[in-house]
Design a protein around this motif. Sequence first.
Motif, PDB file in Angstrom:
ATOM      1  N   GLY B  82       0.823  -1.198   0.000  1.00 19.58           N
ATOM      2  CA  GLY B  82       0.000   0.000   0.000  1.00 19.58           C
ATOM      3  C   GLY B  82       0.859   1.251   0.000  1.00 19.58           C
ATOM      4  N   LEU B  83       1.903   1.203   0.826  1.00 17.64           N
ATOM      5  CA  LEU B  83       2.801   2.349   0.910  1.00 17.64           C
ATOM      6  C   LEU B  83       3.469   2.608  -0.440  1.00 17.64           C
ATOM      7  N   VAL B  84       3.985   1.519  -1.013  1.00 22.31           N
ATOM      8  CA  VAL B  84       4.700   1.639  -2.283  1.00 22.31           C
ATOM      9  C   VAL B  84       3.773   2.194  -3.353  1.00 22.31           C
ATOM     10  N   VAL B 333       5.215   8.905   5.407  1.00 18.24           N
ATOM     11  CA  VAL B 333       4.249   9.947   5.065  1.00 18.24           C
ATOM     12  C   VAL B 333       4.868  11.326   5.219  1.00 18.24           C
ATOM     13  N   PHE B 334       5.447  11.610   6.385  1.00 20.34           N
ATOM     14  CA  PHE B 334       5.932  12.990   6.530  1.00 20.34           C
ATOM     15  C   PHE B 334       7.183  13.244   5.713  1.00 20.34           C
ATOM     16  N   LYS B 335       8.021  12.196   5.548  1.00 20.66           N
ATOM     17  CA  LYS B 335       9.249  12.457   4.804  1.00 20.66           C
ATOM     18  C   LYS B 335       8.951  12.662   3.320  1.00 20.66           C
ATOM     19  N   ALA B 336       7.996  11.901   2.796  1.00 22.21           N
ATOM     20  CA  ALA B 336       7.632  12.098   1.392  1.00 22.21           C
ATOM     21  C   ALA B 336       7.137  13.513   1.179  1.00 22.21           C
ATOM     22  N   PRO B 382       3.315  16.980  19.234  1.00 21.76           N
ATOM     23  CA  PRO B 382       2.024  16.331  19.469  1.00 21.76           C
ATOM     24  C   PRO B 382       0.973  16.761  18.451  1.00 21.76           C
ATOM     25  N   LEU B 383      -0.005  15.901  18.331  1.00 22.87           N
ATOM     26  CA  LEU B 383      -1.108  16.042  17.391  1.00 22.87           C
ATOM     27  C   LEU B 383      -0.659  15.778  15.957  1.00 22.87           C
ATOM     28  N   LEU B 384       0.563  15.320  15.803  1.00 22.83           N
ATOM     29  CA  LEU B 384       1.015  14.897  14.485  1.00 22.83           C
ATOM     30  C   LEU B 384       1.527  13.465  14.602  1.00 22.83           C
ATOM     31  N   ASN B 385       1.558  12.786  13.475  1.00 20.80           N
ATOM     32  CA  ASN B 385       1.818  11.353  13.548  1.00 20.80           C
ATOM     33  C   ASN B 385       3.195  11.027  14.127  1.00 20.80           C
ATOM     34  N   GLY B 386       4.173  11.887  13.849  1.00 23.20           N
ATOM     35  CA  GLY B 386       5.514  11.613  14.341  1.00 23.20           C
ATOM     36  C   GLY B 386       5.572  11.510  15.844  1.00 23.20           C
ATOM     37  N   PHE B 387       4.732  12.248  16.479  1.00 21.81           N
ATOM     38  CA  PHE B 387       4.724  12.253  17.929  1.00 21.81           C
ATOM     39  C   PHE B 387       4.368  10.876  18.481  1.00 21.81           C
ATOM     40  N   LEU B 388       3.391  10.272  17.880  1.00 24.89           N
ATOM     41  CA  LEU B 388       2.891   9.003  18.405  1.00 24.89           C
ATOM     42  C   LEU B 388       3.971   7.939  18.395  1.00 24.89           C
ATOM     43  N   SER B 389       4.625   7.791  17.252  1.00 27.83           N
ATOM     44  CA  SER B 389       5.609   6.712  17.193  1.00 27.83           C
ATOM     45  C   SER B 389       6.829   7.062  18.022  1.00 27.83           C
ATOM     46  N   VAL B 459       0.103  15.640   4.089  1.00 24.20           N
ATOM     47  CA  VAL B 459       0.054  16.408   5.326  1.00 24.20           C
ATOM     48  C   VAL B 459      -1.256  16.163   6.046  1.00 24.20           C
ATOM     49  N   VAL B 460      -2.287  16.062   5.280  1.00 26.15           N
ATOM     50  CA  VAL B 460      -3.569  15.738   5.900  1.00 26.15           C
ATOM     51  C   VAL B 460      -3.476  14.393   6.612  1.00 26.15           C
TER      52      VAL B 460
END
Lengths: 118, 933, 89, 161, 508, 128
Positions: B82-84, B333-336, B382-389, B459-460
């Motif tokens: 899916g990612l690819v 996601v964020f790096k792309a 926080p409130l962004l995906n990077g925070f969670l991981s 970003v969304v």
Amino acid sequence: MEFALASGIGVLTACGIYLLLRARSFDVILGLTLLSYATNLLIFAAGRPVIGKPPVLREGVAETLANYTDPLPQALVLTAIVIAFAMTAVAIVVAMRSRADNRSDHVDGREPDAGGKQ
Amino acid sequence: MLELLLALPFVLALLVAILRNVPRAATAWLAASAPLLGLAILAWYTPAVMSGEIPQVTHAWIPQAGLLFDLRLDGLAWMFAGLVLGIGVLIVMYARYYLSSSDCAPRFFAYLLLFMGAMLGMVLAGNLLLLVVFWELTSVSSFLLIGYWTHRKDAREGARMALTITGAGGLALLGGVLLLGKIAGSFQLDVVLASGDAIRAHPLYAPMLGLVLLGIFTKSAQFPLHFWLPHAMAAPTPVSAYLHSATMVKAGVFLLARLHPALAGSDLFFYTVSGIGAATLLVGAWNAIFQHDLKGLLAYSTISHLGLITLLFGLSTPMAVVAGVFHILNHAVFKASLFMAAGIIDHEAGTRDMRRLGGLRRLMPFTSALAIIASLAMAGVPLLNGFLSKEMFFAEALEIRGHDAMRLGVSIAAFLAGIFGVAYSLRFVHDTFFGAPPDLGREIHEPPRWMKIPVEILVVACLAVGVVPALTIAPVLETSARGVLGPALPEYSLAVWHGFNLPLLMSIGSMVLGVTLYFGLRRLFDIHAVIRRSLGRRVFRGNVQALLRLAWRFTYAIANGNLQRYLLLTVLAALVLAAAPLADGALLAGAGAGQPMPVLGWVVWAVLAAAAIATVALHRQRLLALVVIGAVGLAVSLVFVFLSAPDLALTQLLVEMVTIALMLLALNYLPQESPKGRSRLRRVRDLAIAGAAGIGVTGLVYATITRPSQTIAGELLARSLPEAYGSNVVNVILVDFRGFDTLGEIAVFGIAGLVVHALLRRSRLTPTEVIPGGPALLPMPANLSQLLFPLALAVSVYLFLRGHNQPGGGFIAGLVLAIPLLLQYVIQGSQYVEQRLGFDYVRCIGIGLLAAVGTGVAAMLFDLPFLSSGHADPVLPLFGPLPLASALGFDIGVYLVVFGGAMLILSMMGTVKPRRKAPPAATGDAAPRGTPA
Amino acid sequence: MIETAVVVAMYVVGLAMLLSLWRLLRGPTVPDRILGLDTLYVNTIALLILFGMHLDSSIYFEAALIIAMLGFVGTVMLSKYVMRRDIVE
Amino acid sequence: MKRFLPSLPLSLAVFVLWMLLVSNFSPAQAALGLALAVALPLLADMLAPERARFGRLPVALKLGAVVLVDIVRSNIEVARLILGPERAISPGFVQVPLDLRNIHGITALASIITLTPGTVSAELSEDRRHLLVHCFNLRDADQVVATIKARYEAPLKEIFP
Amino acid sequence: MAHLPVLPVLVPLVAGALMLLVGRRIGPQRAIAWTAMAALLATAALLAREADRGEILVYLLGDWPARLGIALTVDRTSALMVLTTALLAAPCLLYACSGWDRRAPHFHALFQLQLAGLNGAFLTGDLFNLFVFFEVLLIASYGLMLSGGRGPRMRAGLHYVAFNITASTLFLVALGLLYGLTGTLNMAEMSLRVAAADPDDVALIQAASGILLVVFCAKAALLPLYLWLPETYSHAPAAVAALFTVMTKVGVYAVLRVYTLVFGSEAGELAGWAWDWLLPAGIATLVLASLGALASPTLRAQVSWLVIASAATLFIAFSLDTPASVSAGLYYLVQSTFVTAALFLIADMVRRQRGKAGDRLDIAAPLGHKAALGLLLLVAGVAVAGLPPLPGFIGKFALLAAVPDGRVALVWTTVLVTSLLALVAMARSGSQLVWRAEAFPDGAAAPRPPRTAQRIAAGVLLGYLGALMLVSAPVLRYTDAAAAQLLAPAPAADAIRGTAPTKRAPSP
Amino acid sequence: MSTAFEIMMVALLAVGAFFVLVGSLGLAKLSDFFKRLHGPTKASTLGVGCVMIASIGHHAVLGDGLGLRELLITGFLFITAPISAHLMAKAALALAAEDPRPSLPPRDEPQAGEGDGPRRAETGGRRS
């Protein structure tokens, strides 16, 4: 006799190899010629040659190795002589052409002091 | 269906490459259709995968070697596919606008699809060998992608560096996988994953793990092999965005996840993987701060994040694995999106250098907003995906059990990396979007609408995951984590707020300290002035250069184009191999007694030896050497005579004459003398070797011929007359028993003629020396040779006809035919002879060959094998019985070929035309005397 | 008696061969060596015939014949080379 | 006749050679010999520079006998010289002017001179009027020339007119 | 059908002889050449099918029992070699027909005779006959290499000729000694006699076969005898160099044939002694050849080194002496022949598109028709570096998988590291030739595109690789069976000795 | 087999061998090329000739009947010996003309105008 034959072959081999290791195409070809004599005699010797028993059948003589020498190496040597001649012919023509095209009869196509490393 | 999924990118890559002349939009749509359709297929599989099924298809490829074409879609593969595909769609869309009009779009999309296919194949592979196949394919296709801008040196170098490092890793992985297959007994993923305990207990576990990890670490740019990645940034930005966020570098961590059940669980694994991961995490993050290129910063940040993921997998607890998988997703996601944003900036501003950028917030507000959000995700706000991981990572670092030092170390590393991460994210944001707008001499504005859409989508996604993880990412994560862990999937909750705990404290602390670090560093010194040259690159370049130099030196020190050396080595090799088994004196054991030697034999021996040695002694004066070597030939024929070989003696004599003719003809075009060799040492060395060879041959021959013979020749003698109808057994062997040899032999002879013909036909050579004056007129010899000629021909016919029963035969007769003709050439001149007696020698060879083969084929008509002899005794009236053996036909072939070949060679050599203009005098040759006639 | 004579004759011819060889190796000029080689060939003819008598066989006749008929070809070519360098003009 | 048998003596020579070689006087061999005797001179004729014309052949037999005797005689003479001290030998060149104009005759003369020990024909001048002869032991040049001309050249002029 | 084994020799021999009759007209020559080529392909295919039944086909030339005359023996291995040669020859011929055959006198005749020599060497069961066919193929190769050439090619040719004549001389020495010691030339018969050799004779036989080994290794370009090859191959005309790629394999094949049959598992004291020499030599050669590929100044030199590397890989595979490794080696042999041949053709096309720069790697020069050539070079490069999915990879991993446990570390390290070197070398030359190509200066027209025949020829060779990749399973099954046949030579030897002539009485 | 025959045979062989030896002896012993050139002529004529006749007799009496084949050898020698002697002499003369050191006559003999009288070459001495 065996020793004379063997040492004759040895002398031819030694002379051939010495010439083979020279730097000029003609010398190398001479060396190859001597070597081909040596190998021809060597194969011939492998048939344990004896004096005076050529492998040409005569009537009334039993067809065994007691009466005739081993014919097989002779046939091989014949083939080898012919092939060696053909090879010599090609080698010498290539040497001629190489000398003409590269202006040197050194086997490497250039004079050792003039050329250096490529 | 899985096959279709995999085939789609490849087929479309081909299609895109073929349809080169369609508009760019169509190409892009065509290219995008592959991931789009793929996503559709993947969606069709989703319910099944989510419910824990593993769709699988298997085709045989090379089953005996364990290589099956096996595709398998478990959760992990599903997530990666899916990612690819998903990011792939966005990249295609983005690239459509990114590429300039001078870039060749079909090539780009073809490469991209090729790469996409390779990635897909890798994640779907259910067979480890198949996985390696696709793994290497990603290396190759990424090489093409990175080097896409072929005119740029950095692109070419970067591509080669990437290929070298990842290719090396791929080879190591191949080795590792082969070991793994040996250990597990199968290359099927199912089997391997199920036999983890057996694998870990196997004595070959350590080397296998080392090889596999080498593959993984090179691909995912782990320290100290990380340096290829920043240099791969020479690729177009869509490529970087794709390769370094979601795909290429993730291949490494994918494999780590894939093989986790089989490999993980040992201390070795734990320390190596988490140690390397931690080191990479810190090195990458620290270096990222000091990059000036936007993409360089992102590249080092990627390295750092990959280190993080590796570290997580190294920790090996179920929860760490979940965190690792989760971070794979988030980072992609964020790096792309960040890469794409960097690409937009580059596209619009014309530079990616942060020292020249600034204040873009005002010029391209929307893009800036997107980029800032994405970089905050990277920083783990926080409130962004990077925070969670990141939060999960901190938690896991603190949870390490049993290895106290490790726990402390990893926790500190995690905290430091958090700080650095915040710092470089801040630098990205601050240096690019804030401050004074740059003066770049061009209008900077928002990019085309469609270029932003991919970024917006990503970003969304960052936001959505960050805010409501349970609704968005949770099922995906669970599915994919189950792909790794299977039933061992731990209980966990994805929430923004886990209460006020140590990880949160670390997050906050790292954020505060990160901001402090960035501004502190700015205050302390000018970050922009720091130039960090990549040590890794220097080392790599230095090593490659050193390797090349070494290869060059080594190769040309050995293969220096010197024939003498080659021949010397050959002779030495033969000497060594022949002497080795006889070293213990086995030579003379078993030797019998010899025959007595007649005195006359010694005379012949003396002629032979003396002439041979004289040839060597005189070899520098070539003509003399030739005269003397004639005596060697004569002595050899005498040996044949005395030792019962009349055929050989005849042949040797004749060949000797032709050889002398040959050499003399050639000598005309070669220097008359050999210069003296330079080195005395070399002569002595050669003498020693020649002497050793001579003694060796003497010994071998003596030992051989004093042993009793076991030859089969007795049977030849007995069967010669009754079955082959000839009493000259040597000739019978030549034309019957071993007629095939003779066929080859005359082929050699004929070919020699052709070669000489081909080499001399059009060439012009300069004689080394021309004696002034016209051609020698030899009326008396000419006249006598006239008389000799028909007589010699008669002898030739005689020798030919009786060859089967008495010494003679086709070969000897052919030469007896050729030599008198040669004599005519010598005495009368070639022009004279050829005008009057124009033979087409080439055709003569052809006819002779056909005659010989034809005789052999005739036997096939009687259902007998090739060359079977036949015999007939027709009785002619008046003449009586006429014995006819089919061997005669064969011998005619020999006769013609030998005559044609010998004459072709000699006449070609005799009729070489002189060069029109004398070449400049060659060094080392005697200067030509006289002028060419 | 005859047999002894044949053997003695062979030794004599052998001696003659060695003398020719001496000239062949000694030189000093090229024609001298050519002459040596040529004589060696002629001696060989005699030796072959004697050997045939010794063995009571005519099997070596052809070899002698060939040398008599074509043995001089080498001499001719070498001489022509000395004269003209180009043996086939 | 000339077309098919360019040179009768040559054909005869080939035939004799063949019969001697095969040492078997069967009709088949004779036929083969005849065939060769016709074919080979034809082939050789293609290369012939100048055709030989023959005069009185019986003289040849006489000449042959003379030459054989001379060979034996001069052989002994030369052997004596070789075995004796070398000082006794005084070699030298002699120019023999030729009356023969026919190349075949000249060739025969030169061959005879060479075959008789003690004299070797070394060179024929380009205009074919002089033969340079080397004598092993030259006492009187004029006498040598006279002997050659009388003993050999005269009969040859009859054979090759 | 009964005469099938002899046809691969006869067809090209007759074609070569006919070539001499039609004179210099190129049209009839080409017609003959292609007719013969088609016949040879058909024959080779049939032969492989026959051989795959598992029996040894023995063809007694002259209807003499094998030990008296010469027997052709066809097992799976020799049939495979004949088929490979025929498949290789077709595109080489096609390439040459794009123009070289007009410029090189006697090209077609020499080409056919070379094929006859190759096939003869593959099929013969007699040691001396092997020598003869070696000479046939060598002398034809001299002609092919040198015809129409000049200058540096002559120098390389002189080396090639002199070196090979020396090797042939050694061959004869070995043959003479072996005949003197065993009294036979037929390999099957010899194997029996070697196995039953007098203990006093063993050392001598070993010495003789050691010399023989040197000869074969010289032809196959093994350390320290490989030095002649790069010079020769990189100076040969493209179509010829491509055909030559199978010539080193002749040496390898000869080693495999003689040292499995005569000195194989049943040779008593001499069983398998040669392999101990070959493994280290193969490894050293592989390393040196890979370094050579890295250091090459031209693409053709690089390919030549890769030819050596492939031969060395084969020696490693064969010297491991297990059925699996021999099988992998045979597979690798086929594919490496095709891929190096394709590279020679591509290198020639590249050379012609780069003007004066030729195929030199250190000079940047414009490259005409970059896309097509780049693609060809890429595919061939991937294949030669042993990257998946092309057969180079399959062969390599099959080989690695077949390495017996004791040798794993050494062989794997060598093979993997040298693969990397080959990869780096190919990446270097590809990026230098294709990527670094400048645009043509204004006004300078791009060179004429490669002829269609040339492109097809290279394409066909690469197509073989693709096909080989797809049908790897059956091919490997075939080579597995071939290896089993080779390593258990007793039935073969019995079959050869026991085959009765059609009409004559068998040997007692 | 009569004694006379035997004696004749032995004599022939002795004479033949003697002349062969003398020829080679001359070749080895004499000091100048043109002198040496005379030696081998003996070997090829009388020496080989006598041996040849002996051989004919030998084979006729002791072997397989009368065969005159050996005559051919002498016959061929009679044809070929002059050719080789002539050419060797020419070669020596050519070499002498090229390189004045050896003791050989000059090449450019006066030919026309001097009359047909015999003339002893001046330089053909024994200067070596």
